[in-house]
Write a protein that holds these residues in place. Sequence first.
Motif, PDB file in Angstrom:
ATOM      1  N   LEU A   1      13.944   4.194 -22.285  1.00 21.40           N
ATOM      2  CA  LEU A   1      15.201   3.682 -21.739  1.00 21.40           C
ATOM      3  C   LEU A   1      16.222   3.548 -22.869  1.00 21.40           C
ATOM      4  CD1 LEU A   1      13.901   0.815 -19.405  1.00 21.40           C
ATOM      5  CD2 LEU A   1      15.012   2.944 -18.662  1.00 21.40           C
ATOM      6  N   PRO A   2      17.529   3.710 -22.558  1.00 21.40           N
ATOM      7  CA  PRO A   2      18.538   3.469 -23.593  1.00 21.40           C
ATOM      8  C   PRO A   2      18.531   2.004 -24.022  1.00 21.40           C
ATOM      9  CG  PRO A   2      19.577   3.759 -21.438  1.00 21.40           C
ATOM     10  CD  PRO A   2      18.129   4.107 -21.263  1.00 21.40           C
ATOM     11  N   TYR A   3      19.054   1.747 -25.199  1.00 17.58           N
ATOM     12  CA  TYR A   3      19.089   0.375 -25.710  1.00 17.58           C
ATOM     13  C   TYR A   3      19.769  -0.554 -24.717  1.00 17.58           C
ATOM     14  CZ  TYR A   3      20.313  -3.627 -28.612  1.00 17.58           C
ATOM     15  OH  TYR A   3      20.458  -4.896 -29.104  1.00 17.58           O
TER      16      TYR A   3
ATOM     17  N   GLU B   1       0.828  -1.206   0.000  1.00 18.72           N
ATOM     18  CA  GLU B   1       0.000   0.000   0.000  1.00 18.72           C
ATOM     19  C   GLU B   1       0.867   1.263   0.000  1.00 18.72           C
ATOM     20  OE1 GLU B   1      -2.017  -3.491   1.538  1.00 18.72           O
ATOM     21  OE2 GLU B   1      -0.213  -2.450   2.264  1.00 18.72           O
ATOM     22  N   VAL B   2       1.904   1.270   0.829  1.00 17.39           N
ATOM     23  CA  VAL B   2       2.775   2.433   0.913  1.00 17.39           C
ATOM     24  C   VAL B   2       3.619   2.558  -0.358  1.00 17.39           C
ATOM     25  CG1 VAL B   2       4.708   3.482   2.178  1.00 17.39           C
ATOM     26  CG2 VAL B   2       2.809   2.428   3.433  1.00 17.39           C
ATOM     27  N   GLU B   3       4.089   1.448  -0.873  1.00 13.98           N
ATOM     28  CA  GLU B   3       4.858   1.471  -2.126  1.00 13.98           C
ATOM     29  C   GLU B   3       4.035   2.096  -3.246  1.00 13.98           C
ATOM     30  OE1 GLU B   3       6.436  -1.827  -5.293  1.00 13.98           O
ATOM     31  OE2 GLU B   3       7.007  -2.139  -3.183  1.00 13.98           O
ATOM     32  N   GLU B   4       2.757   1.749  -3.299  1.00 16.93           N
ATOM     33  CA  GLU B   4       1.888   2.295  -4.337  1.00 16.93           C
ATOM     34  C   GLU B   4       1.773   3.816  -4.209  1.00 16.93           C
ATOM     35  OE1 GLU B   4      -0.411   1.134  -7.742  1.00 16.93           O
ATOM     36  OE2 GLU B   4       1.044   0.121  -6.476  1.00 16.93           O
ATOM     37  N   ILE B   5       1.630   4.294  -2.988  1.00 18.52           N
ATOM     38  CA  ILE B   5       1.536   5.738  -2.765  1.00 18.52           C
ATOM     39  C   ILE B   5       2.826   6.427  -3.197  1.00 18.52           C
ATOM     40  CG2 ILE B   5       1.397   7.526  -0.982  1.00 18.52           C
ATOM     41  CD1 ILE B   5      -0.477   5.649   0.570  1.00 18.52           C
ATOM     42  N   ILE B   6       3.957   5.865  -2.787  1.00 19.56           N
ATOM     43  CA  ILE B   6       5.253   6.464  -3.130  1.00 19.56           C
ATOM     44  C   ILE B   6       5.462   6.509  -4.635  1.00 19.56           C
ATOM     45  CG2 ILE B   6       7.768   6.159  -2.986  1.00 19.56           C
ATOM     46  CD1 ILE B   6       7.289   4.926  -0.172  1.00 19.56           C
ATOM     47  N   CYS B   7       5.258   5.383  -5.286  1.00 21.79           N
ATOM     48  CA  CYS B   7       5.582   5.302  -6.719  1.00 21.79           C
ATOM     49  C   CYS B   7       4.589   6.061  -7.592  1.00 21.79           C
ATOM     50  CB  CYS B   7       5.676   3.838  -7.138  1.00 21.79           C
ATOM     51  SG  CYS B   7       7.084   2.978  -6.382  1.00 21.79           S
ATOM     52  N   ASN B   8       3.346   6.171  -7.141  1.00 20.76           N
ATOM     53  CA  ASN B   8       2.363   6.922  -7.915  1.00 20.76           C
ATOM     54  C   ASN B   8       2.536   8.431  -7.770  1.00 20.76           C
ATOM     55  OD1 ASN B   8       1.164   4.625  -8.912  1.00 20.76           O
ATOM     56  ND2 ASN B   8      -0.542   4.630  -7.472  1.00 20.76           N
ATOM     57  N   ASN B   9       3.061   8.853  -6.635  1.00 18.63           N
ATOM     58  CA  ASN B   9       3.128  10.283  -6.357  1.00 18.63           C
ATOM     59  C   ASN B   9       4.549  10.839  -6.328  1.00 18.63           C
ATOM     60  OD1 ASN B   9       0.185  11.110  -5.573  1.00 18.63           O
ATOM     61  ND2 ASN B   9       0.546   9.131  -4.584  1.00 18.63           N
ATOM     62  N   PHE B  10       5.527   9.978  -6.487  1.00 19.74           N
ATOM     63  CA  PHE B  10       6.926  10.403  -6.493  1.00 19.74           C
ATOM     64  C   PHE B  10       7.650   9.620  -7.589  1.00 19.74           C
ATOM     65  CE2 PHE B  10      10.694  11.685  -3.691  1.00 19.74           C
ATOM     66  CZ  PHE B  10      10.384  13.032  -3.712  1.00 19.74           C
ATOM     67  N   PRO B  11       7.156   9.716  -8.834  1.00 18.50           N
ATOM     68  CA  PRO B  11       7.665   8.895  -9.942  1.00 18.50           C
ATOM     69  C   PRO B  11       8.910   9.505 -10.563  1.00 18.50           C
ATOM     70  CG  PRO B  11       5.894  10.267 -10.744  1.00 18.50           C
ATOM     71  CD  PRO B  11       6.055  10.603  -9.269  1.00 18.50           C
ATOM     72  N   LEU B  12      10.005   9.467  -9.828  1.00 18.89           N
ATOM     73  CA  LEU B  12      11.171  10.266 -10.190  1.00 18.89           C
ATOM     74  C   LEU B  12      12.131   9.594 -11.157  1.00 18.89           C
ATOM     75  CD1 LEU B  12      12.086  11.731  -6.676  1.00 18.89           C
ATOM     76  CD2 LEU B  12      10.425  12.568  -8.346  1.00 18.89           C
ATOM     77  N   LEU B  13      12.199   8.268 -11.145  1.00 16.08           N
ATOM     78  CA  LEU B  13      13.250   7.581 -11.900  1.00 16.08           C
ATOM     79  C   LEU B  13      13.180   7.894 -13.390  1.00 16.08           C
ATOM     80  CD1 LEU B  13      15.637   5.653 -11.902  1.00 16.08           C
ATOM     81  CD2 LEU B  13      14.017   3.745 -12.066  1.00 16.08           C
ATOM     82  N   TYR B  14      12.001   7.883 -13.948  1.00 19.12           N
ATOM     83  CA  TYR B  14      11.847   8.201 -15.367  1.00 19.12           C
ATOM     84  C   TYR B  14      12.472   9.556 -15.688  1.00 19.12           C
ATOM     85  CZ  TYR B  14       9.510  10.117 -19.475  1.00 19.12           C
ATOM     86  OH  TYR B  14       9.255  10.743 -20.662  1.00 19.12           O
ATOM     87  N   TYR B  15      12.208  10.548 -14.840  1.00 20.06           N
ATOM     88  CA  TYR B  15      12.709  11.902 -15.076  1.00 20.06           C
ATOM     89  C   TYR B  15      14.219  11.990 -14.821  1.00 20.06           C
ATOM     90  CZ  TYR B  15       7.750  12.981 -15.135  1.00 20.06           C
ATOM     91  OH  TYR B  15       6.419  12.994 -15.439  1.00 20.06           O
ATOM     92  N   GLU B  16      14.704  11.247 -13.830  1.00 16.08           N
ATOM     93  CA  GLU B  16      16.149  11.218 -13.589  1.00 16.08           C
ATOM     94  C   GLU B  16      16.884  10.697 -14.820  1.00 16.08           C
ATOM     95  OE1 GLU B  16      16.241  10.534  -8.734  1.00 16.08           O
ATOM     96  OE2 GLU B  16      16.265   8.809 -10.071  1.00 16.08           O
ATOM     97  N   ILE B  17      16.355   9.642 -15.418  1.00 15.06           N
ATOM     98  CA  ILE B  17      16.980   9.077 -16.616  1.00 15.06           C
ATOM     99  C   ILE B  17      16.941  10.087 -17.764  1.00 15.06           C
ATOM    100  CG2 ILE B  17      16.719   7.290 -18.397  1.00 15.06           C
ATOM    101  CD1 ILE B  17      15.837   5.397 -16.117  1.00 15.06           C
TER     102      ILE B  17
END
Length: 237
Positions: free
Chosen positions: A200-202, A136-152
């Motif tokens: 994502l890169p190849y 439940e907490v993981e879902e909240i974090i990943c839905n509202n703090f989706p940073l990895l895509y932007y970091e890449i």
Amino acid sequence: MNQIGEQLNVMYLEYWNRLKGALADGNVDLHSLSNPFLIDADETYQDASTKILFVGKETNGWGQYIDSINREPEDAVCDLQNDYIRFRKDGKWRHTPFWRACRIICDKLNSGGPKNGYMTSNLIKLDQNKTRPSPEVEEIICNNFPLLYYEINILRPDVVLFFTGPYYDDRLQRTFAGSVLEAVNGMPLNLLCRVIHDKLPYHSYRTYHPGYSLRGNKAKVARFDPVVDAIVNLVQQ
């Protein structure tokens, strides 16, 4: 802070209050959460000929979120980015499997290049009680703090290596919706696979966390060698 760090800073601030509100709405025990793992890039990464981003699962403790949540967002985010730079320069944990593996692969792909010329991040940006958050907490974090895509997108690595293992494939494929895991070099899919996604890169691969094989006796450590060789050969083809 350099240009990459500034771009990361702006993106982190955009999501800071969104995460705060979602955790409050979900009645999450904030004392159980680590600080978010926010990163910054130094000159060694920018100078590397092959830029590599290593992605772990989640932190194993990274301060306490409760100490940051009520601070001015600009101050909290800047301090957490500075914590990352200090952590990397301090090298206190360089003997642990994750950081040893990063150095081994980086040195092979950047022979003669800057030491530690790589970046790290995590698939899940906060831990809960020093481990993977509850579903439940993981879902909240990943839905509202989706940073990895932007970091890449900001870091623009040539190679992304997910040290997350098959048990996090559900989260990996939800983070990169529509991604496909493809077997490579005849290796079992759970051991090493290419992660195919248009954002994502190849050269994006998922393998086990290095703690699976770099912790223990020499025979166990040797299990990591074929994975390293396969990754290096794939990237250098």
